[in-house]
Write an enzyme that holds these catalytic residues in place. Structure first.
Site, mmCIF file in Angstrom:
data_model
loop_
_atom_site.group_PDB
_atom_site.id
_atom_site.type_symbol
_atom_site.label_atom_id
_atom_site.label_comp_id
_atom_site.label_asym_id
_atom_site.label_seq_id
_atom_site.Cartn_x
_atom_site.Cartn_y
_atom_site.Cartn_z
ATOM 1 N N ASP A 59 0.943 -1.020 -0.027
ATOM 2 C CA ASP A 59 -0.005 -0.113 -0.054
ATOM 3 C C ASP A 59 0.761 1.360 -0.239
ATOM 4 O O ASP A 59 0.418 2.504 -0.476
ATOM 5 C CB ASP A 59 -0.895 0.065 1.233
ATOM 6 C CG ASP A 59 -1.838 -1.283 1.247
ATOM 7 O OD1 ASP A 59 -2.291 -1.847 0.172
ATOM 8 O OD2 ASP A 59 -1.755 -1.932 2.468
ATOM 9 N N MET A 77 4.142 -7.131 -5.450
ATOM 10 C CA MET A 77 3.778 -7.899 -4.090
ATOM 11 C C MET A 77 5.484 -8.365 -3.508
ATOM 12 O O MET A 77 5.604 -8.220 -2.495
ATOM 13 C CB MET A 77 2.802 -8.695 -3.925
ATOM 14 C CG MET A 77 2.486 -9.196 -2.417
ATOM 15 S SD MET A 77 2.260 -8.068 -1.305
ATOM 16 C CE MET A 77 0.438 -7.881 -1.087
ATOM 17 N N HIS A 94 -5.328 -4.018 5.430
ATOM 18 C CA HIS A 94 -5.052 -4.347 3.999
ATOM 19 C C HIS A 94 -5.911 -4.700 3.386
ATOM 20 O O HIS A 94 -6.044 -5.839 2.868
ATOM 21 C CB HIS A 94 -3.724 -5.134 4.061
ATOM 22 C CG HIS A 94 -3.345 -5.471 2.682
ATOM 23 N ND1 HIS A 94 -2.674 -4.536 1.590
ATOM 24 C CD2 HIS A 94 -3.187 -6.506 1.895
ATOM 25 C CE1 HIS A 94 -2.550 -4.885 0.416
ATOM 26 N NE2 HIS A 94 -2.803 -6.366 0.818
HETATM 27 C C1 LMR Z 1 -2.956 -6.519 -3.241
HETATM 28 O O1 LMR Z 1 -2.998 -5.824 -2.463
HETATM 29 O O2 LMR Z 1 -2.525 -6.729 -4.564
HETATM 30 C C2 LMR Z 1 -2.955 -8.206 -2.437
HETATM 31 O O3 LMR Z 1 -3.412 -7.968 -1.347
HETATM 32 C C3 LMR Z 1 -3.660 -9.114 -3.274
HETATM 33 C C4 LMR Z 1 -5.024 -8.629 -3.614
HETATM 34 O O4 LMR Z 1 -5.821 -9.708 -3.611
HETATM 35 O O5 LMR Z 1 -5.294 -7.603 -3.651
#
Ligand code: LMR
Length: 293
Positions: free
Chosen positions: A130, A208, A157
């Protein structure tokens, strides 16, 4: 992680493919040794004596799914890995990427507690992506190098629990109120942007991996005695009413050295925080209930 000079021994675990991935990685000319472990019977060996455990295990989202929709499959995986961590490396720093992060971290906490080895300073939910996304979007919007952007992203998140604190951005974010609103939503929904673009082939893996490696690298820098290592991460917290919450943390030899607490929030950000708390509380309760039952 294979590129990180602070890594001495890299152990990979999955239910398939790890011997091949390990052989491939082991040809990279950095000093760590690499081993692949495959299948649940090898999980304990993979974890034995680890200083840092990074968990990206589990299934990803498909378009139309929320992170919470992954709970049924991924909760059990976190339970099994946490149980093995308690046996094999109870002092390790544990960084959870598996979604739903907001729920998986409380599950791991409960499992480690049951085993009598829980240390809240050593358990982290990785929300670094993020921050990485906020830096990328702001850097491109302001036409500055994203690597020079500093911004706290707090909360959790997923969706409304992701709270980019644009008022504290350095350099100053100069957009209008409408820009701030749109950028906030874009950061909150950035994972979904990737899930949609991948059209059924999963969620973010490359960005990621970058974010996970940055966070694990920061844990290692703290362990190695470096000063002023600061990262936002989703951890046990008494900063808000949510018992797990991401704020900037100083990382050290024993994990969290200091929780720097809430950054200064403007009225718009206070409203975002208000919207996030009930959702976070639900996410946390779901994890605690799962682990207890
Ligand atoms: C992201 O933020 O990209 C991960 O948490 C995967 C998702 O499912 O979004």
């Amino acid at each position: 992680m294979k590129l990180n000079p602070l890594v001495t021994e890299l152990s990979l675990f999955d239910i398939v493919h790890t011997p091949g991935v390990a052989a491939d990685l082991s040809h990279i000319d950095t000093k760590s040794t690499t081993n692949g472990f495959k299948g649940s019977e090898e999980l304990d060996s993979a974890l034995k004596g680890a200083d840092v455990v990074v968990i990206p295990a589990g299934v990803p989202r498909k378009p139309g799914m929320t992170r919470d929709d992954l709970f049924n499959v991924n909760a059990g995986i976190i339970k099994d890995i946490s149980t093995s961590i308690a046996r094999q490396c109870p002092k390790a720093m544990v960084a959870i990427i598996t979604n739903p992060v907001n729920t998986c971290v409380p599950i791991a906490a409960e499992i480690l507690k049951k085993a009598g080895v829980y240390d809240p300073n050593r358990l982290f939910g990785v929300s670094t992506l993020d921050v990485v996304r906020a830096r990328a979007f702001i850097g491109h919007a302001l036409n500055v190098d994203p690597q020079k952007v500093e911004i706290p992203v707090i909360g959790g998140h997923s969706g409304v629990t992701i709270l980019p604190i644009l008022s504290q951005c350095k350099p100053k974010y100069t957009g209008s109120d409408a820009d701030i609103q749109a950028l906030t939503v874009r950061i909150q929904e950035a994972g979904t942007e990737v899930v949609k673009a991948k059209a059924g082939a999963g969620s973010a893996t490359l960005s990621m991996a970058y974010a996970g490696a940055r966070f694990a690298g920061s844990l290692l820098r703290g362990l190695n005695g470096e000063k002023n290592v600061i990262e936002c991460s989703y951890v046990q917290s008494n900063v808000t009413e949510a018992t797990f919450f991401s704020t900037p943390l100083v990382l050290g030899k024993n994990g969290i050295q200091e929780n720097l607490g809430l950054p200064k929030l403007n009225d718009f950000e206070k409203k975002l925080l208000e919207a996030a708390i009930p959702e976070l509380k639900n996410n946390i309760k779901k994890g605690v209930d799962f682990a207890k039952n």
